[in-house]
Design an enzyme around this catalytic site. Structure first.
Site, mmCIF file in Angstrom:
data_model
loop_
_atom_site.group_PDB
_atom_site.id
_atom_site.type_symbol
_atom_site.label_atom_id
_atom_site.label_comp_id
_atom_site.label_asym_id
_atom_site.label_seq_id
_atom_site.Cartn_x
_atom_site.Cartn_y
_atom_site.Cartn_z
ATOM 1 C CG HIS A 72 7.406 -5.271 -12.897
ATOM 2 N ND1 HIS A 72 7.678 -6.354 -12.089
ATOM 3 C CD2 HIS A 72 6.258 -4.734 -12.419
ATOM 4 C CE1 HIS A 72 6.722 -6.476 -11.174
ATOM 5 N NE2 HIS A 72 5.849 -5.493 -11.353
ATOM 6 C CG ASN A 88 -1.626 -7.866 -9.260
ATOM 7 O OD1 ASN A 88 -2.741 -7.859 -8.769
ATOM 8 N ND2 ASN A 88 -0.535 -7.622 -8.536
ATOM 9 C CD GLU A 103 7.246 -11.592 -12.197
ATOM 10 O OE1 GLU A 103 6.308 -11.093 -11.553
ATOM 11 O OE2 GLU A 103 7.087 -12.485 -13.047
ATOM 12 C CG HIS A 146 4.932 -3.175 -6.356
ATOM 13 N ND1 HIS A 146 5.144 -3.548 -7.659
ATOM 14 C CD2 HIS A 146 6.148 -2.790 -5.885
ATOM 15 C CE1 HIS A 146 6.419 -3.402 -7.967
ATOM 16 N NE2 HIS A 146 7.048 -2.963 -6.909
ATOM 17 C CB CYS A 160 0.672 -16.273 -12.087
ATOM 18 S SG CYS A 160 0.047 -15.805 -10.463
ATOM 19 C CB SER A 209 0.342 -6.536 -3.672
ATOM 20 O OG SER A 209 -0.020 -5.595 -4.668
ATOM 21 C CB CYS A 242 6.152 -15.255 -5.916
ATOM 22 S SG CYS A 242 4.762 -16.315 -6.393
#
Length: 308
Positions: free
Chosen positions: A124, A224, A126, A41, A194, A266, A96
């Protein structure tokens, strides 16, 4: 004006890997290479890859037969993989590895007969990909109120997994609410969540102790990056999310002597440099990088891109 740069900031290993997959695919197979959804993104990243020959699409139906196709770092549902297989599309998967790890955690919990609860933001990419990878119903929660509203019997075996861009700090209260509600609950060790998200969030908290204003470089649709801005705001520092220097409002800096800059996972460093140059045009600046956690993790590329 003193500028402090958070450490770490910007690209994480998963983003580096995803971008490199597209670049190497363009080199090896030639343009165009079709990428399903934004590879990460960030508009700058997407436009740079477009200039090299990448074509971004939202659905596989937009990809011509036999065209090289890349799945984005956010991951995709199993139905998308099956559609690509059915059409015989050559695919490189840039999901990822930490997102794939969440997929596998969810699959293991379902195999053990547990009902899976996903802590994340509905809609989202993900989250959509994770829902589509785990072979069983998934309940999404993104607040303590959502936990209270769950209608799963409290003695049913359940397990939770999390969107990787949230981190354990974001989800601690929700996890506690889940653990308080359900008598038989399992979830990942905090070390499995993460590392890059947690490192960047810790760094922005360190930054907030030194500065009057925080500028987060990142895209408006970057989960994020938004979280980094929210953390700055929560600790009482005026914090703004900007894509690059062109979005900097000088009024935000009125009376500020120190400015902190960080960047979402990103956002490339060139955009941080752009913000610093914009600040230089407002007045003299000194730039310091805070000490912070060094990240050395590298994720392997797909074998077909590394074969001689």
């Amino acid at each position: 004006m003193e500028i402090y740069l958070a450490q770490p900031r910007g690209f994480c290993a998963g983003v580096v890997r995803a971008i490199e997959i597209v670049e190497r695919a363009l080199e090896r197979y030639g343009a165009p290479v079709y990428v399903r959804h934004e590879i990460v993104h960030n508009r700058h990243v997407v436009e740079t890859l477009k200039s090299k020959g990448a074509i971004f699409v939202e659905e596989l139906s937009e990809v011509p037969d036999h065209a090289m196709t890349v799945f984005s770092a956010h991951g995709v549902a199993r139905t998308v993989e099956e559609e690509a297989e059915a059409r015989g599309l050559p695919v490189l998967d840039a999901t990822c590895p930490l997102v794939a790890k969440v997929h596998n955690q969810g699959k293991r919990y379902v195999a053990k007969g547990r009902t899976v609860i996903l802590i994340g933001h509905a809609g989202h990419p993900e989250v959509d990909g994770t829902i589509g990878q785990v072979p069983g119903p998934i309940h999404i929660v993104q607040s303590i109120a959502d936990v209270a509203a769950l209608t799963i019997p409290v003695d049913e075996p359940v397990a939770y997994i999390t969107q990787t861009t949230l981190s354990v700090d974001d989800t601690r209260d929700i996890i506690s609410a889940l653990q308080a509600k359900f008598s038989d609950i399992q979830g990942p060790d905090t070390r499995d969540i993460c590392y890059a998200t947690q490192n960047r969030q810790s760094a922005v908290r360190d930054l907030s102790r030194l500065v009057d204003v925080i500028l987060v470089v990142g895209a408006a649709n970057s989960s994020n990056s938004n979280r980094l801005r929210e953390i700055g705001t929560e600790v009482g520092v005026a914090s703004y999310l900007i894509a690059d220097g062109s979005e900097l409002n000088p009024e935000w800096l009125r009376g500020a002597r120190t400015v902190g800059i960080t960047a979402g996972a990103s956002a490339p460093e060139v955009l941080v440099d752009d913000v610093i140059e914009t600040l230089r045009r407002i007045g003299p600046v000194s730039v310091s990088v805070l000490p912070g956690r060094e990240e050395t993790i590298e994720f392997r590329l797909p074998a077909e891109l590394t074969a001689v």
